[in-house]
Design an enzyme around this catalytic site. Structure first.
Site, PDB file in Angstrom:
ATOM      1  N   CYS A  56      31.552  38.739 -60.184  1.00 50.90           N
ATOM      2  CA  CYS A  56      30.307  37.918 -60.279  1.00 50.90           C
ATOM      3  C   CYS A  56      29.057  39.051 -60.730  1.00 50.90           C
ATOM      4  O   CYS A  56      28.115  38.709 -60.890  1.00 50.90           O
ATOM      5  CB  CYS A  56      29.917  37.595 -58.812  1.00 50.90           C
ATOM      6  SG  CYS A  56      30.889  36.145 -58.313  1.00 50.90           S
ATOM      7  N   HIS A  57      29.548  40.416 -60.795  1.00 47.68           N
ATOM      8  CA  HIS A  57      28.537  41.413 -61.257  1.00 47.68           C
ATOM      9  C   HIS A  57      29.253  41.687 -62.625  1.00 47.68           C
ATOM     10  O   HIS A  57      29.909  42.754 -62.713  1.00 47.68           O
ATOM     11  CB  HIS A  57      28.652  42.705 -60.203  1.00 47.68           C
ATOM     12  CG  HIS A  57      28.259  42.145 -58.946  1.00 47.68           C
ATOM     13  ND1 HIS A  57      28.171  43.024 -57.721  1.00 47.68           N
ATOM     14  CD2 HIS A  57      27.818  41.007 -58.493  1.00 47.68           C
ATOM     15  CE1 HIS A  57      27.554  42.371 -56.773  1.00 47.68           C
ATOM     16  NE2 HIS A  57      27.378  41.093 -57.139  1.00 47.68           N
ATOM     17  N   LEU A  58      28.233  41.318 -63.663  1.00 40.04           N
ATOM     18  CA  LEU A  58      28.912  41.649 -65.143  1.00 40.04           C
ATOM     19  C   LEU A  58      27.649  42.364 -65.705  1.00 40.04           C
ATOM     20  O   LEU A  58      26.554  41.817 -65.892  1.00 40.04           O
ATOM     21  CB  LEU A  58      29.190  40.169 -65.788  1.00 40.04           C
ATOM     22  CG  LEU A  58      30.540  39.392 -64.941  1.00 40.04           C
ATOM     23  CD1 LEU A  58      30.320  38.210 -65.706  1.00 40.04           C
ATOM     24  CD2 LEU A  58      31.956  40.091 -65.102  1.00 40.04           C
TER      25      LEU A  58
END
Length: 541
Positions: A469-471
């Site tokens: 979810c952290h891109l």
């Protein structure tokens, strides 16, 4: 390769909201707009796209937003939505490949904010220039600007979103949410170890704010949508008000296939697919804001090949898709005896929020490999019913920034998805230095839990290497076009009417949840979009 082909819209109507968000919204393309030229097309409706659109519309610009997902039925949960979304090819950690890579947060109107826990951090000064401790093999990890430049945008967004908690005296935040029973136990253990814990900053109203109600603590907001409007997601805060605005147009179920660079220094249109009617349309605009997430935005630019952009729009340096970072993380949990029956009853009656205490004491840590540690915070289990009736579960997560690497990248596959578009490849291998750092930080988590008296210590992998979810990092920002894709405003060097406003711009991912920082960058970039449009108009008068 079945999962690479997501569910067609015709098979997923039960998942959609039965009503449009407002007068500006409809599903599918409207052919009456085929000949229209917009001031700005915003591609993506999540954390960054919604913020940029809000700023641009309120500047008086004529804005079209396209989103390939749909407005969700209020009862639809995250697991059901995930089952309908296409996946990506990714390394499986065993030398092979899997089709279970995850190239989204979620795919829907409002993006991942509809199902995030609301964590809203300001990055630390170190995150903007970690070059003293972070060696990325020649990649420049310094941001083109620092914390002071972003601070005013943080201020604006914290007020709009209703962010509560965080470190005392920092930012424009409201009072923190009450700590959970587990957080109180963690607080005592942390202070006994000499730590300085503080409330996790959350974009969730503790008290009614901005026309939205106060949090009722009835879920973690992760598996289910917020039922009260207390959470500051993109739909509630930005898109719902915009949907009544006369110079805003919202089209869901419309997917951007490629940008068309028809001039040496500008993109003139975006080719879109109406996923309902299965027809393609060329949509023209003066400027384009790309806000699809770091994986999807890179894939869009790579698909945008033509005579003036043979390797894809913005790929003049060969860096589009490269430098992908996804942060490393792991959960560590244990159980303690409940302090009292009343405490246990309250803990079970109030599922949310997902986190009310955080620790940054090891964010920079000389004893951690490389000297860069990570963050630790409470991360409640979304299914507490699995825990015995007489105990509290203490569940924490550590998150740390990964080293950018040219070989970690987004590529296009020879396999096609359900729309006939090349599937995404997530080619990512964790850096051994980062794995050692993660092991160090999980040991720190264990010490904290044992200090709290926890037993039954267990570790739970997050699966970060197959998607996160952290891109970040696939459209790197910098001043030199030879070593970056965009400038400090998110403006593509080789097509300056295109702006990347999602996490793809980040040259270093930072060690905290990135959503608020991505939104602050998007707000700052929108200022440049508006200014550039005015300048171009003036130049032609």
């Amino acid at each position: 390769m079945k999962r690479l082909r997501g569910t067609l819209p015709s098979d997923a109507r039960h998942a959609w909201h039965p009503e449009p968000l407002g007068p500006a919204h409809r599903d599918g393309w409207d052919t009456r707009d085929d000949d229209r030229v917009w001031d700005v097309v915003v591609i993506g409706s999540g954390a960054s796209g919604s913020v940029a659109a809000d700023r641009l519309v309120r500047q008086g610009l004529d804005v079209l937003m396209i989103e390939e997902g749909f407005r969700l039925s209020p009862d639809l949960g995250n697991p059901e939505l995930d089952d309908m979304c296409r996946t990506a090819l990714a390394r499986d950690g065993q030398g092979g490949w899997t089709d279970e890579g995850w190239p989204w947060t979620t795919s829907n109107l409002g993006g991942g904010t509809v199902f995030y826990g609301g964590a809203s951090w300001r990055y630390r000064p170190f995150d903007f220039d970690p070059s003293e401790l972070v060696d990325a093999g020649g990649l420049d990890v310094r941001w083109p600007y620092g914390l002071a430049e972003l601070a005013p945008y943080y201020d604006v967004l914290e007020r709009r979103l209703g962010v509560c908690g965080g470190e005392e005296g920092e930012g424009s935040r409201g009072p923190a949410h009450p700590p959970t029973a587990a957080a109180e136990v963690l607080y005592e253990a942390g202070t006994a170890l000499g730590y300085e814990p503080f409330p996790t900053p959350l974009a969730i109203n503790r008290h009614a704010h901005g026309g939205r109600s106060a949090c009722e603590r009835n879920s973690l907001c992760v598996s289910h949508q917020c039922s009260t409007g207390a959470k500051g997601d993109a739909v509630a805060v930005f898109l719902a008000p915009l949907a009544a605005h006369p110079n805003f147009t919202l089209r869901t179920g419309v997917r951007a296939l490629r940008l068309n660079q028809d001039r040496p220094d500008a993109v003139g249109s975006v080719t879109c697919l109406d996923r309902l009617g299965r027809t393609t349309h060329r949509v023209r605009a003066r400027s384009f804001v790309v806000a699809c997430n770091a994986i999807q935005s890179a894939a869009l630019l790579l698909r945008s090949r033509g005579g003036r952009a043979p390797d894809g729009v913005g790929n003049h340096s060969g860096l589009v898709g490269r430098g992908l970072t996804m942060k490393l993380s792991e959960y560590v949990s244990g159980v303690v005896d409940a302090p009292s029956a009343a405490t246990l009853a309250d803990w079970r009656a109030h599922a949310g929020p997902f986190s009310t205490i955080a620790f940054l004491d090891h964010y920079l840590d000389a004893d951690c490999p490389t000297g860069v540690g990570g963050m630790i915070y409470e991360s409640k289990n979304d299914m507490p019913s699995r825990i015995r009736d007489d105990v509290l579960e203490l569940r924490i997560e550590t998150i740390l920034a990964d080293h950018p690497n040219l070989d970690n990248r987004v590529r296009l596959s020879s396999h096609a998805d359900e729309d006939g578009v090349p599937a995404v490849v997530i080619d990512y291998t964790p850096d051994p230095r980062d794995l050692r750092r993660l092991a160090y930080m999980t040991d720190v988590c264990e010490r904290l839990l044992r200090k709290a008296g926890a037993t039954g210590i267990a570790h739970e992998e997050s699966g970060f290497a197959q998607g996160s979810c952290h891109l970040h990092g696939t459209c790197r920002a910098g001043d030199d076009p030879a070593t970056s894709v965009v400038d400090g405003w998110g403006r593509v060097h080789s097509a300056p009417n295109v702006y990347v406003v999602d996490g793809g711009f980040m040259p270093y991912p930072g060690g905290l949840n990135p959503t608020l920082t991505i939104q602050a960058h998007a707000l700052r970039s929108a200022k440049a979009v508006a200014g550039d449009l005015v300048s171009r108009h003036t130049a032609h008068v």
